[in-house]
Motif scaffolding. Structure first.
Motif, short mmCIF file in Angstrom:
data_model
loop_
_atom_site.label_atom_id
_atom_site.label_comp_id
_atom_site.label_asym_id
_atom_site.label_seq_id
_atom_site.Cartn_x
_atom_site.Cartn_y
_atom_site.Cartn_z
N PHE A 11 -48.99 38.97 6.64
CA PHE A 11 -48.16 38.76 5.45
C PHE A 11 -49.01 38.28 4.28
O PHE A 11 -49.90 37.46 4.43
N PHE B 197 -42.66 36.38 -0.05
CA PHE B 197 -43.42 37.13 0.94
C PHE B 197 -43.25 38.63 0.75
O PHE B 197 -42.17 39.11 0.36
N SER C 225 -36.43 24.06 -0.95
CA SER C 225 -37.67 23.31 -1.06
C SER C 225 -37.37 21.93 -1.64
O SER C 225 -36.46 21.78 -2.47
N THR D 244 -51.64 24.03 -3.71
CA THR D 244 -50.35 24.57 -3.27
C THR D 244 -50.39 25.39 -1.99
O THR D 244 -49.41 26.05 -1.65
N TYR E 12 -40.43 22.67 2.89
CA TYR E 12 -39.63 23.88 2.72
C TYR E 12 -38.94 24.27 4.03
O TYR E 12 -39.43 23.95 5.11
N GLN F 127 -51.47 33.67 -0.62
CA GLN F 127 -51.93 33.36 0.73
C GLN F 127 -51.75 34.59 1.62
O GLN F 127 -50.80 35.37 1.44
N TYR G 12 -37.80 28.08 5.50
CA TYR G 12 -37.77 29.53 5.35
C TYR G 12 -37.01 30.12 6.53
O TYR G 12 -37.02 29.58 7.63
N ASN H 84 -50.58 31.00 -6.73
CA ASN H 84 -51.01 30.87 -5.34
C ASN H 84 -50.84 32.22 -4.67
O ASN H 84 -49.84 32.92 -4.93
N SER I 119 -40.63 29.46 -10.51
CA SER I 119 -40.66 28.19 -9.79
C SER I 119 -41.99 28.00 -9.08
O SER I 119 -42.54 28.94 -8.52
N ASN I 120 -42.49 26.78 -9.12
CA ASN I 120 -43.72 26.49 -8.41
C ASN I 120 -43.46 26.03 -6.98
O ASN I 120 -44.38 25.59 -6.32
N TYR I 121 -42.26 26.13 -6.53
CA TYR I 121 -41.94 25.55 -5.24
C TYR I 121 -41.42 26.56 -4.25
O TYR I 121 -40.57 26.25 -3.42
N LYS I 122 -41.91 27.79 -4.31
CA LYS I 122 -41.56 28.73 -3.26
C LYS I 122 -42.60 29.83 -3.19
O LYS I 122 -43.20 30.22 -4.20
N LEU I 123 -42.80 30.32 -1.98
CA LEU I 123 -43.62 31.50 -1.75
C LEU I 123 -42.69 32.70 -1.58
O LEU I 123 -41.69 32.61 -0.87
N ILE J 11 -37.36 32.14 1.35
CA ILE J 11 -37.15 30.71 1.12
C ILE J 11 -35.66 30.38 1.19
O ILE J 11 -34.81 31.16 0.75
N ILE K 106 -35.24 23.62 -4.84
CA ILE K 106 -34.73 24.99 -4.73
C ILE K 106 -33.67 25.06 -3.64
O ILE K 106 -33.86 24.54 -2.54
N GLU L 96 -46.93 32.69 -5.06
CA GLU L 96 -46.13 31.74 -5.83
C GLU L 96 -46.37 32.12 -7.28
O GLU L 96 -47.50 32.07 -7.76
#
Lengths: 111, 112
Positions: free
Chosen positions: A86, A101, B48, B99, B33, A33, B35, A31, A95-99, B45, B56, A90
């Motif tokens: 920004f 930045f 999550s 996602t 999440y 963004q 942040y 991902n 991990s697939n559960y955090k972005l 982060i 997480i 990912e």
């Protein structure tokens, strides 16, 4: 973990000018963004673009996943474009559960 | 019809107090999440949750305790607030199928 670098850190433009913001990342991504944080602090989704090219009005973005970078183009900039841009990713391997930045590009558009 | 909403928007409190921030999403997402954005605007982060399960915990002090009563809500409780906790806290949500993450408007916490 994955590293995200944005450039330039600061950019000052006159209204009507065009600009290109860059995001480099250190690993394959699921991902990617682009967000605009306006002067009121809101994080606004611009593009969800893990690969390819998208356009939305005066803004467009391109991600070249194989070369691990993404570009955000702003054409005919307006004062309302001011704020912090920004890039966030990912990573595919982690991990697939955090972005994660980048540090952002602070854009100032003067009238 | 705000997609991800947080309350309160501003929170000013004294050191040592306990406070909570609430977050709700109406997007039907299964992942939420928290942040933290520091004074230099860096976003990182904290937690999550996927389907109410903690996925997480990014080395956050255990004074911070998230709670997800259902998939649409993720609250953040902070005990014994410290000056260094002053920051903007953002809630976000996404779906494991697509996602793309969407963020709330942020809660500016000031500890005095």
């Amino acid at each position: 973990g994955i590293q995200v670098e944005q450039s330039p850190p600061d950019l000052i433009l006159q209204e009507g000018a065009n600009s290109t913001l860059r995001c480099n990342f250190s690993d394959s991504v699921n991902n990617l963004q682009w967000f605009h944080q306006n002067p009121w602090g809101q994080l606004i989704n611009l593009f969800y673009i893990p690969s390819g090219t998208k356009q939305n009005g005066r803004l467009s973005a391109t991600t070249v996943a194989t070369e691990r970078y993404s570009l955000l183009y702003i054409s005919s900039s307006q004062t309302t474009d001011s704020g912090v841009y920004f890039c966030a990713v990912e990573d595919r391997g982690g991990s697939n559960y955090k972005l994660t930045f980048g540090k952002g590009t602070l854009l100032t558009v003067n009238p | 019809d705000t997609a991800v909403s947080q309350t309160p928007k501003y929170l000013v409190t004294q050191m040592g107090n306990d406070k909570s921030i609430k977050c709700e999403q109406n997007l039907g997402h299964d992942t939420m999440y928290w942040y933290k954005q520091d004074s230099k605007k860096f976003l990182k982060i904290m937690f999550s949750y996927n389907n109410k399960e903690l996925i997480i915990n990014e080395t956050v002090p255990n004074r911070f305790s998230p709670k997800s009563p259902d998939k649409a809500h993720l609250n953040l409780h902070i005990n014994s607030l410290e000056l260094g906790d002053s920051a903007v806290y953002f809630c976000a949500s996404s779906s494991t199928r697509n996602t793309e993450a969407f963020f709330g408007q942020g809660t500016r916490l000031t500890v005095v």
